[in-house]
Design a protein around this motif. Structure first.
Motif, PDB file in Angstrom:
ATOM      1  N   GLU A   5       2.163   2.774   9.892  1.00 29.28           N
ATOM      2  CA  GLU A   5       1.123   2.923   8.878  1.00 29.28           C
ATOM      3  C   GLU A   5       1.220   4.298   8.221  1.00 29.28           C
ATOM      4  O   GLU A   5       1.414   5.316   8.903  1.00 29.28           O
ATOM      5  N   PHE A   6       1.064   4.358   6.893  1.00 28.68           N
ATOM      6  CA  PHE A   6       1.090   5.603   6.123  1.00 28.68           C
ATOM      7  C   PHE A   6      -0.209   5.696   5.323  1.00 28.68           C
ATOM      8  O   PHE A   6      -0.553   4.771   4.587  1.00 28.68           O
ATOM      9  N   TYR A   9      11.712   7.029   4.527  1.00 30.84           N
ATOM     10  CA  TYR A   9      11.772   6.471   3.177  1.00 30.84           C
ATOM     11  C   TYR A   9      13.172   5.999   2.801  1.00 30.84           C
ATOM     12  O   TYR A   9      13.335   5.045   2.044  1.00 30.84           O
ATOM     13  N   TRP A  11       1.175  12.893   3.543  1.00 31.30           N
ATOM     14  CA  TRP A  11       0.601  11.639   4.022  1.00 31.30           C
ATOM     15  C   TRP A  11       0.560  11.667   5.540  1.00 31.30           C
ATOM     16  O   TRP A  11       1.312  12.406   6.184  1.00 31.30           O
ATOM     17  N   THR A  57      -3.710   2.906   2.166  1.00 38.31           N
ATOM     18  CA  THR A  57      -2.841   2.737   3.319  1.00 38.31           C
ATOM     19  C   THR A  57      -1.651   1.860   2.958  1.00 38.31           C
ATOM     20  O   THR A  57      -1.792   0.868   2.241  1.00 38.31           O
ATOM     21  N   TYR A  58      -0.473   2.255   3.444  1.00 38.04           N
ATOM     22  CA  TYR A  58       0.764   1.515   3.206  1.00 38.04           C
ATOM     23  C   TYR A  58       1.425   1.238   4.561  1.00 38.04           C
ATOM     24  O   TYR A  58       1.127   1.885   5.558  1.00 38.04           O
ATOM     25  N   TRP A  59       2.357   0.277   4.574  1.00 33.55           N
ATOM     26  CA  TRP A  59       3.035  -0.079   5.816  1.00 33.55           C
ATOM     27  C   TRP A  59       4.543  -0.183   5.605  1.00 33.55           C
ATOM     28  O   TRP A  59       5.011  -0.563   4.530  1.00 33.55           O
ATOM     29  N   LEU A  60       5.269   0.175   6.656  1.00 32.50           N
ATOM     30  CA  LEU A  60       6.721   0.024   6.677  1.00 32.50           C
ATOM     31  C   LEU A  60       7.138  -0.506   8.043  1.00 32.50           C
ATOM     32  O   LEU A  60       6.617  -0.066   9.081  1.00 32.50           O
ATOM     33  N   PHE A  95       7.286   0.264   0.209  1.00 32.43           N
ATOM     34  CA  PHE A  95       6.346  -0.215   1.226  1.00 32.43           C
ATOM     35  C   PHE A  95       6.103  -1.708   1.105  1.00 32.43           C
ATOM     36  O   PHE A  95       6.322  -2.307   0.051  1.00 32.43           O
ATOM     37  N   CYS A 120       6.654   4.447  -4.206  1.00 35.27           N
ATOM     38  CA  CYS A 120       5.834   3.650  -3.297  1.00 35.27           C
ATOM     39  C   CYS A 120       6.286   2.176  -3.220  1.00 35.27           C
ATOM     40  O   CYS A 120       5.723   1.413  -2.437  1.00 35.27           O
TER      41      CYS A 120
END
Length: 405
Positions: A122-123, A168, A110, A131-134, A404, A401
């Motif tokens: 952003e991932f 993670y 990723w 798109t995912y966010w952390l 996130f 996932c």
């Protein structure tokens, strides 16, 4: 992470086409592929005669009392690549069932983006274009140096602190402080591995370099000066990979330095630099180089906004860079700081180079297809000078996932 709107609709999208060819298979899940028909343990061999298809049944003489136990067959087939697994599944009905049960597709890395402001990271998943966010406040004020085995190596310029971080699990491992000016740093394996070692090199003069190394449990960095037989100048545009126990460093001008951490030796190899593409030496040319390793092979990618990229593989026997016309199904993921290689990916991701740049408001990762000899998407400007080298990095995908936002 913005992008330009395309004035031309992409109708020849290789990834979109592949979604209809995988029979609903998802990355990381067992895949069922077409195989020769098998009826009651008998081969259904097909021949073509007089433009007519004729089927003939041949007994499977291999099925005997001495056939391999299922557990042993599973162990053997699980070690095969995706392509060889599919080939093995054509042996007989029993092999087909076992091959499918252990068949797994590889997952691409990723793309992780580092914000200029705030703590929202952003991932981007290039295979599903999602798109995912952390939120990671632990990384505030830090700069990415390298990524490997799902771990990030980061540096805080204000305090000169260096540390590992897994986004993670949010686990952090502090390292001895080190002043990083114009040099880059790489590490060999996960910091949880006993073989993990960090490496950086900077030139003291054109003929002398200082190599610094450290392990996760060290209390300080070890620095040794080495005399170069050939000129070697370090910069943040150097490329580093760890391959078969050695660190390879490609200098700004294309010379290859090699450090052996076991023997504590450094040498600049007398390998002529890769031949640059036509018009390569234009504005920001030094930002268009990438290096990756896979199974003992080292690859260099030279790009230029005016021409298609050129990919070389190091022939370590003859000490020359050989231009590649195909990657043989492999996929390269290019980035300024750390590039990666993958095999056994699904669909048309194979035989491509994916760059750490996303277009169309996060909907398309820029890629180059060696099969089609063109970039995707079309009509884009690939001037790497537009991009901050510390804004993104490729990282292993997460197992879950749900972490996130």
């Amino acid at each position: 992470m913005g992008g330009e709107k395309s004035t031309e609709m992409e109708v020849d999208d290789p990834q979109q086409q592949s979604s209809y060819n995988q029979k609903g298979a998802r990355t990381g899940d067992p895949i069922v592929n077409e195989t020769p028909e098998v009826v009651d343990g008998l081969w259904l061999a097909e021949t073509i005669k007089d433009n007519r298809k004729i089927s003939s049944v041949q007994p499977d003489e291999q099925e005997t009392q001495s056939e391999l136990p299922t557990e042993l067959l599973e162990l053997i087939l699980s070690q095969l690549t995706l392509r060889d697994n599919i080939r093995a599944s054509a042996v007989c009905k029993r092999w087909l069932a076992v091959a499918i049960s252990v068949r797994m597709a590889n997952k691409p890395p990723w793309l992780m983006f580092f914000p200029k402001f705030g703590d929202l990271y952003e991932f981007y998943d290039p295979s599903h274009r999602k798109t995912y966010w952390l939120e990671l406040p632990e990384l505030h004020g830090s700069r990415i140096c390298y990524a490997n085995d799902g771990w990030l190596l980061l540096y805080k310029p204000r305090t000169q602190s260096v540390f590992f971080f897994c986004p993670y699990t949010r686990e952090s491992i502090d390292l001895p402080s080190l002043e990083l000016t114009y040099q880059i740093v790489a590490f060999s394996a996960s910091p949880k591995s006993p073989s993990c070692i960090l490496f950086t090199v900077k030139h003291v003069s054109p003929t002398v370099v200082a190599v610094s190394t450290c392990r996760p449990d060290s209390t300080e960095w070890t620095t040794v000066n080495y005399q170069n037989r050939l000129p070697f100048v370090s910069s943040i545009w150097n490329k580093l990979v760890f391959c078969k126990g050695l660190f390879y460093c490609l200098s700004l001008t294309g010379w290859l330095g090699v450090y052996d951490p076991e023997k504590s030796t450094w040498a600049v190899h007398s390998v002529p630099p890769p031949k640059c593409p036509e018009n390569f030496f234009v504005k920001n040319w030094w930002k268009g180089k990438f290096m990756a390793e896979h199974n003992g092979d080292i690859f260099v990618i030279y790009t230029c906004s005016a021409v298609n990229p050129v990919i070389y593989k190091l022939n370590q026997t003859n000490k020359v860079w050989v231009e590649m016309e195909t990657l043989g199904g492999m996929t390269l993921f290019a980035n300024f700081l750390s590039s990666h290689a993958r095999t056994d990916l699904l669909g048309t991701m194979r035989n491509n180079v994916y760059f750490s740049k996303v277009r169309f408001y996060g909907k398309r990762c820029v890629s180059y297809s060696l099969d089609n000899g063109r970039y995707y998407p079309r009509k884009q400007c690939y001037d790497w000078g537009e991009q901050d080298p510390f804004e993104s990095v490729w990282i292993e995908p997460p197992e879950d996932c749900s972490i996130f936002l």
